[in-house]
Design a protein around this motif. Structure first.
Motif, PDB file in Angstrom:
ATOM      1  N   HIS A 153       0.774  -1.366   0.027  1.00  0.00           N
ATOM      2  CA  HIS A 153      -0.020   0.022  -0.058  1.00  0.00           C
ATOM      3  C   HIS A 153       0.803   1.215   0.116  1.00  0.00           C
ATOM      4  O   HIS A 153       0.262   2.323   0.363  1.00  0.00           O
ATOM      5  N   ARG A 159       2.287   7.978  -1.438  1.00  0.00           N
ATOM      6  CA  ARG A 159       2.751   9.507  -1.081  1.00  0.00           C
ATOM      7  C   ARG A 159       1.892  10.788  -1.649  1.00  0.00           C
ATOM      8  O   ARG A 159       1.239  10.382  -2.830  1.00  0.00           O
ATOM      9  N   ILE A 173      -8.854  -2.645  -3.856  1.00  0.00           N
ATOM     10  CA  ILE A 173      -9.135  -3.874  -3.358  1.00  0.00           C
ATOM     11  C   ILE A 173      -9.208  -3.941  -1.818  1.00  0.00           C
ATOM     12  O   ILE A 173     -10.137  -4.651  -1.172  1.00  0.00           O
ATOM     13  N   ASN A 214       1.470   2.570 -10.099  1.00  0.00           N
ATOM     14  CA  ASN A 214       2.076   1.655  -9.195  1.00  0.00           C
ATOM     15  C   ASN A 214       1.233   0.644  -8.758  1.00  0.00           C
ATOM     16  O   ASN A 214       1.168  -0.086  -7.359  1.00  0.00           O
ATOM     17  N   MET A 215       0.298   0.309  -9.344  1.00  0.00           N
ATOM     18  CA  MET A 215      -0.520  -0.724  -9.332  1.00  0.00           C
ATOM     19  C   MET A 215      -0.218  -2.197 -10.193  1.00  0.00           C
ATOM     20  O   MET A 215      -0.210  -3.116 -10.056  1.00  0.00           O
TER      21      MET A 215
END
Ligand SMILES: C[S@@+](CC[C@H](N)C(=O)[O-])C[C@H]1O[C@@H](n2cnc3c(N)ncnc32)[C@H](O)[C@@H]1O
Length: 279
Positions: free
Chosen positions: A75, A78, A147, A220-221
């Motif tokens: 997770h 920033r 999610i 960033n996923m």
């Protein structure tokens, strides 16, 4: 905790990939065993197999899965994490949209894989600021999906430790945050009202409860998914872009994906795609 047999490890790895799309590289095996071990101790399981069967079985297993998935996903996030994207929105997209003959009256933005909300609030600050300084007249709404239910709950509260605000300029902090106590700040109420947090697994996009977007921000996923899955997710995401709407990714998050319905935009190290036609 017991050590994890290879066949159990593979079962868990496959289950996680099937349900979340995340591919766990073998170097992360110890992360998996530790995270599972901690959770199993909390809920009183001593064997990986029993816990696995519990997860697969019935309502209680489904509820437990929502907690576990939060432990297994990364997770890290920033405020103002990717300045080149922020710059692109401020200097390219918003001026372009607002100088059209008929500028949009409402801008709908989607932060996909928003984690604890810093990205969504960053977008809200950028949109708010632009509206004030450039006298642009629009309403905006941000949908932030993830999610992980626990991350969404943190985002919804909008309370962050001062450590999290270290990269936020003082003027921005003063303008958009209210001090809660010695170490915590909360995002200003009116800004929080612009951000709607919703649980959504990107593998189940057809269940999304919202309409088309002017901007979809997805950073960033995808890096946790394999290439095939990344393409599948992106192909789905662009279906939810308004014509002229823009999908913003991080540099290097996808290679060789360039559907004919999209125009590629390169802005410093931001990779973005504008939807040209109806998909
Ligand atoms: C590293 S964070 C990225 C946060 C933010 N986008 C950023 O760039 O700072 C990745 C997020 O993706 C979420 N995620 C992972 N798999 C997902 C899935 N299948 N559907 C929706 N979100 C997912 C995780 O829960 C996590 O919060």
């Amino acid at each position: 905790m017991p050590s994890m047999e290879d066949d159990h490890y593979l079962e868990w790895k496959l289950l996680i990939e099937e349900r979340t799309g995340m591919v766990l590289p073998d170097e992360r095996r110890s992360f998996l065993t530790t995270s599972l071990g901690i959770r199993m101790r909390e809920v009183g399981f001593r064997s990986y197999r029993d816990y696995y069967n519990f997860i697969l079985d019935g309502h209680e297993g489904t509820v437990e899965w929502t907690t576990l998935v939060d432990r297994l996903t990364v997770h890290e996030t920033r405020f103002f994490r990717h300045m080149s994207s922020v710059k692109m929105i401020r200097e390219l997209l918003l001026p372009e949209w607002m100088s059209q003959d008929e500028p949009p009256k409402t801008l709908n933005i989607w932060s996909v894989g928003c984690s604890t909300g810093e990205e969504a609030y960053t977008l809200a600050m950028v949109l708010d600021e632009f509206r004030e300084t450039d006298y642009a007249d629009y309403y905006y709404g941000i949908t932030a999906s993830d999610i992980s239910i626990a991350s969404l709950a943190t985002g919804r509260k909008g309370v962050f430790h001062s450590r999290k605000l270290q990269c936020v300029e003082d003027a921005v902090r003063r303008k958009y945050f209210v001090r809660v106590d010695d170490t915590h700040f909360q995002v200003r109420d009116d800004l929080r009202k612009r951000v709607c947090f919703a649980q959504l697994n990107v593998l189940e996009m057809e269940r999304r409860p919202f309409g088309k977007m002017h901007m979809i921000f997805c950073q960033n996923m995808l890096i946790y998914f394999d290439c095939e899955r990344r393409v599948e997710i992106l192909d789905n995401l662009v279906k939810y872009l308004e014509p002229g709407g823009v999908l913003i990714l991080g540099a290097g998050e996808i290679l060789g994906w360039n559907p004919p319905t999209l125009e590629k935009i390169l802005f410093n190290d931001t990779l973005a795609f504008r939807r040209l036609t109806a998909v």
